[in-house]
Design an enzyme around this catalytic site. Structure first.
Site, mmCIF file in Angstrom:
data_model
loop_
_atom_site.group_PDB
_atom_site.id
_atom_site.type_symbol
_atom_site.label_atom_id
_atom_site.label_comp_id
_atom_site.label_asym_id
_atom_site.label_seq_id
_atom_site.Cartn_x
_atom_site.Cartn_y
_atom_site.Cartn_z
ATOM 1 N N GLU A 118 27.361 9.178 -21.486
ATOM 2 C CA GLU A 118 27.198 7.896 -22.177
ATOM 3 C C GLU A 118 27.135 8.094 -23.688
ATOM 4 O OE1 GLU A 118 23.470 6.062 -22.837
ATOM 5 O OE2 GLU A 118 22.420 7.371 -21.430
ATOM 6 N N SER A 175 16.039 -3.354 -16.811
ATOM 7 C CA SER A 175 17.327 -2.854 -17.298
ATOM 8 C C SER A 175 18.464 -3.172 -16.342
ATOM 9 C CB SER A 175 17.249 -1.346 -17.504
ATOM 10 O OG SER A 175 18.520 -0.848 -17.884
ATOM 11 N N ALA A 176 19.595 -3.532 -16.920
ATOM 12 C CA ALA A 176 20.810 -3.763 -16.127
ATOM 13 C C ALA A 176 21.299 -2.471 -15.465
ATOM 14 C CB ALA A 176 21.909 -4.342 -17.012
ATOM 15 N N ASP A 177 20.751 -1.326 -15.877
ATOM 16 C CA ASP A 177 21.127 -0.056 -15.232
ATOM 17 C C ASP A 177 20.831 -0.100 -13.731
ATOM 18 O OD1 ASP A 177 21.693 0.827 -17.786
ATOM 19 O OD2 ASP A 177 20.013 2.233 -17.912
ATOM 20 N N LYS A 225 12.654 6.773 -17.802
ATOM 21 C CA LYS A 225 11.798 7.116 -18.929
ATOM 22 C C LYS A 225 10.348 6.743 -18.682
ATOM 23 C CE LYS A 225 14.978 5.544 -21.313
ATOM 24 N NZ LYS A 225 16.301 5.461 -21.819
HETATM 25 N N1 PSU Z 1 18.224 7.906 -21.949
HETATM 26 C C1 PSU Z 1 17.905 8.560 -23.088
HETATM 27 N N2 PSU Z 1 18.078 7.920 -24.255
HETATM 28 C C2 PSU Z 1 18.626 6.655 -24.295
HETATM 29 C C3 PSU Z 1 18.961 5.971 -23.098
HETATM 30 C C4 PSU Z 1 18.731 6.655 -21.950
HETATM 31 O O1 PSU Z 1 17.444 9.700 -23.044
HETATM 32 O O2 PSU Z 1 18.820 6.140 -25.391
HETATM 33 C C5 PSU Z 1 19.615 4.596 -23.123
HETATM 34 C C6 PSU Z 1 20.628 4.529 -21.972
HETATM 35 O O3 PSU Z 1 21.872 4.158 -22.523
HETATM 36 C C7 PSU Z 1 20.103 3.471 -21.054
HETATM 37 C C8 PSU Z 1 19.448 2.560 -22.021
HETATM 38 O O4 PSU Z 1 21.117 2.857 -20.293
HETATM 39 O O5 PSU Z 1 18.767 3.474 -22.897
HETATM 40 C C9 PSU Z 1 18.526 1.583 -21.361
HETATM 41 O O6 PSU Z 1 18.316 0.503 -22.216
HETATM 42 P P1 PSU Z 1 17.607 -0.831 -21.674
HETATM 43 O O7 PSU Z 1 16.221 -0.407 -21.316
HETATM 44 O O8 PSU Z 1 17.639 -1.804 -22.850
HETATM 45 O O9 PSU Z 1 18.419 -1.317 -20.519
HETATM 46 MN MN MN Z 2 15.880 -4.540 -21.307
#
Ligand code: PSU
Ligand code: MN
Length: 301
Positions: free
Chosen positions: A25, A140-142, A159
């Site tokens: 990514e 998260s949309a993940d 995380k």
């Molecule tokens: N893992 C890391 N650093 C990051 C991310 C993941 O070590 O910056 C990023 C990834 O791209 C993940 C995103 O998809 O953070 C999640 O963001 P959100 O919580 O806004 O969905």
């Molecule tokens: Mn979010």
């Protein structure tokens, strides 16, 4: 489908030769780490994958195209760019048509990898259910992407800034297998043990590849999350991190940080509060994930 994909020279050659490919990514480069460590890490991780016998495909949106594999100058441009959009499923089509440069999150990278026929993807940590999500609805949309796109994602768990029990519940409800590599406890990104049990455990890349293939044979949509513990020598104990996470979360709340800005804000504050130790650990775990992803890609080939 007729997606506007531009393959790098290295990925074109790899495809022609039928070599195993691992997607990477780009949000981790633009929003997850400071410059210049972000660029150094991106290069080192790509090389780790080559050394492990696969070919790295870093994915980003540039010049009206999905770039699968970045040329060295493109990687440099992305790492130094300011005002890069953080793209998830909701944003990716608009980013392509508007010609903006955008970094792909786990969700968007999965979409692009699948379009490019790449089945394995390595990252640091996936997004998940944020603490307080019962009020903020910040999930998260993940997670939804893992439920629908058939890519195996190798991460070091979700995380530790997130609500891990809720994240695991959502994954289970969505039918996403969470396979922990080589231990019985779910890892928590910077730490090896989250205190939660591993839903599934695999001790070899071959087992993970076999399960990936079986999901396809069963017609099950969605991918797999492989949770690979950070190497012992690089881990930060959860108890050391807990006060820093708490402080970063309080600051995010007081400063009204919301939506897409939450994760980048927390990561950069924890970097500052740990005097850079969180970044050293982050780099170690991404490299470790890249190697496992390369092994899985070889098994899938
Ligand atoms: N893992 C890391 N650093 C990051 C991310 C993941 O070590 O910056 C990023 C990834 O791209 C993940 C995103 O998809 O953070 C999640 O963001 P959100 O919580 O806004 O969905
Ligand atoms: Mn979010």
């Amino acid at each position: 489908m007729n997606a506007p994909i531009k393959f790098s020279a290295e990925i074109l050659a790899a495809k022609n030769a039928g070599l195993p490919i691992v997607a990477l990514e780009s949000t981790i480069i633009t929003h997850g780490m400071p410059y210049p460590q972000n660029m150094e890490t991106a290069r080192i991780v790509e090389q780790d994958i080559r050394d492990a016998g696969a070919v790295p495909a870093t994915i980003a949106i540039m010049d009206h195209h999905i770039h699968v594999g970045l040329e060295p100058d493109e990687l440099e441009r992305l790492a130094q760019a300011r005002e890069v959009a953080k793209l998830s499923r909701a944003d990716i089509a608009f980013a392509i048509t508007s010609g903006k440069t955008g970094a792909t999150t786990v969700a968007a990278t999965m979409i692009c990898a699948h379009l490019a026929d790449i089945q394995v993807f390595a990252t640091g940590g996936i997004g998940g259910v944020h603490r307080g999500a019962e009020l903020s609805f910040d999930i998260s949309a993940d997670l939804a992407e893992l439920a629908q796109t058939p890519v195996t994602v190798v991460a070091a768990g979700a995380k530790a800034i997130l609500d891990l029990p809720k994240t695991m519940e959502v994954l289970e409800t969505s039918g996403v297998p969470v396979i922990v590599f080589g231990q019985d406890a779910l890892p928590a990104f910077w730490s090896r043990d989250s205190g939660l049990p591993a839903p599934l455990r695999a001790d070899t890349a071959a087992e993970i590849a076999a399960a990936h293939k079986m999901r396809a044979r069963l017609g099950l949509p969605g991918g797999q999350l492989v949770a690979n513990p950070i190497p012992l020598a690089s881990e930060i104990p959860a108890s050391t991190l807990a006060p820093h996470i708490a402080q970063a979360l309080t600051e995010a709340e007081t400063q009204g940080i919301s939506a897409k800005n939450v994760t980048p804000f927390l990561l950069s504050r924890i970097f500052e509060l740990t005097n850079g130790n969180s970044l050293t650990a982050n780099i170690a775990l991404v490299r470790n994930n890249a190697k496992l992803a390369a092994a899985i890609a070889q098994e899938l080939n």
